[in-house]
Design an enzyme around this catalytic site. Structure first.
Site, PDB file in Angstrom:
ATOM      1  N   GLU A  60       0.810  -1.211   0.000  1.00 15.25           N
ATOM      2  CA  GLU A  60       0.000   0.000   0.000  1.00 15.25           C
ATOM      3  C   GLU A  60       0.854   1.278   0.000  1.00 15.25           C
ATOM      4  OE1 GLU A  60      -2.817   1.262  -0.403  1.00 15.25           O
ATOM      5  OE2 GLU A  60      -4.055  -0.522  -0.722  1.00 15.25           O
ATOM      6  N   HIS A  61       0.170   2.404  -0.002  1.00 21.83           N
ATOM      7  CA  HIS A  61       0.799   3.719  -0.130  1.00 21.83           C
ATOM      8  C   HIS A  61       1.847   3.966   0.952  1.00 21.83           C
ATOM      9  CE1 HIS A  61      -1.258   5.548   3.367  1.00 21.83           C
ATOM     10  NE2 HIS A  61      -2.205   4.663   3.080  1.00 21.83           N
ATOM     11  N   ASP A  62       2.928   4.605   0.546  1.00 23.60           N
ATOM     12  CA  ASP A  62       3.971   5.078   1.459  1.00 23.60           C
ATOM     13  C   ASP A  62       4.705   3.963   2.199  1.00 23.60           C
ATOM     14  OD1 ASP A  62       3.602   8.151   1.367  1.00 23.60           O
ATOM     15  OD2 ASP A  62       1.569   7.411   1.746  1.00 23.60           O
TER      16      ASP A  62
END
Length: 218
Positions: free
Chosen positions: A138-140
Site C-alpha cells: 500500500e501507499h507510502d
C-alpha cells in the site's frame, strides 16, 4: 541487449516468463545448484543453463550486459551481487506487464515483480526484492533491499520492511508497523506491532520469537 538469469529456481521461471511477455532476450540461465543440470524448464523458453563457474565465458560468448539475481536467499543475493559487480554486468529488473505499479512508486534495480502484484502511490521498493503474484504494497510503504513478499500478502500504508525480510503467503501487516531486518513473517500471520530484527512471527495476532539463523538461508 540480452539478460543472464543468475539462478535456476522459481524466481528464474518468473523472470523468464516476464521477459518473454515483454519481448526481451534472455541469453542464458546460471544454475547455482551443482549436479542439477539440465534445468528442464529452460527448454520451454529456448534457454540453456550453465554452471556458475562458466559465467565469465557465457558473458563473453553472448555479449550480455545485464543480469538478474534469481534466488530467494537474501544472503546468497548479497554475495552474488558482489560477483556481478566484478564481472561488469549491470542489474536489471523483471516487472510483469500485468503488475500494477503507481506512477509515484519507486522500484529499484534487481527486483522481480509478478503478475497481479499491486504497488500503490509513494511506495518505495529497494534493490533485489521479490514481490509475488497478488501481493499488495500500500501507499507510502518502504520495502528494504533483499526482501521477499510471497503471494497474497498484504502490507497496509506506511509499513516498513527492513533489509532481508520475508513475508509468507497470506500474511498481513497493519498500517505504520516496522519489521526488523532479517525477520520472517509466517503464512497467514497478522502483524499488529513493530517486530524486532531477526524474529519469526506466527499466529493471529502475530507474536515474535527469535529465528534460527539457518532458516534465513533457505
Amino acid at each position: 541487449m540480452s539478460i543472464i538469469l543468475i539462478g535456476g529456481g522459481a524466481q528464474a521461471k518468473y523472470a523468464a516468463e516476464t521477459f518473454h511477455q515483454l519481448g526481451k532476450k534472455v541469453s542464458a540461465v546460471i544454475n547455482l545448484r551443482n549436479g542439477q543440470e539440465p534445468l528442464e524448464w529452460c527448454h520451454s523458453y529456448g534457454l540453456k543453463a550453465y554452471p556458475l563457474k562458466d559465467l565469465s565465458q557465457v558473458i563473453l560468448e553472448t555479449e550480455t550486459t545485464k543480469a538478474l539475481l534469481c534466488t530467494a536467499s537474501a544472503s546468497e543475493k548479497k554475495s552474488l551481487e558482489k560477483l556481478i559487480q566484478e564481472t561488469g554486468l549491470a542489474l536489471t529488473s523483471a516487472i510483469h506487464p500485468k503488475a500494477s505499479i503507481a506512477s509515484t512508486a519507486h522500484v529499484d534495480v534487481g527486483c522481480i515483480i509478478n503478475a497481479g502484484a499491486v504497488i500503490q502511490p509513494f511506495a518505495r521498493i529497494e534493490k533485489n526484492t521479490m514481490i509475488h503474484a497478488n501481493a499488495i504494497v500500500e501507499h507510502d510503504c518502504h520495502i528494504g533491499a533483499f526482501c521477499n513478499l510471497a503471494p497474497g500478502c498484504k502490507l497496509a500504508g506506511w509499513v516498513t520492511l527492513e533489509t532481508g525480510v520475508t513475508v509468507f503467503t497470506g500474511a498481513s501487516i497493519i498500517p505504520g508497523k516496522t519489521i526488523g531486518a532479517g525477520s520472517i513473517i509466517g503464512a497467514g500471520a497478522v502483524v499488529i506491532d513493530d517486530i524486532p530484527v531477526n524474529s519469526k512471527v506466527v499466529g493471529v495476532p502475530g507474536k515474535p520469537s527469535p529465528t534460527n539463523p539457518k532458516e534465513l538461508q533457505n
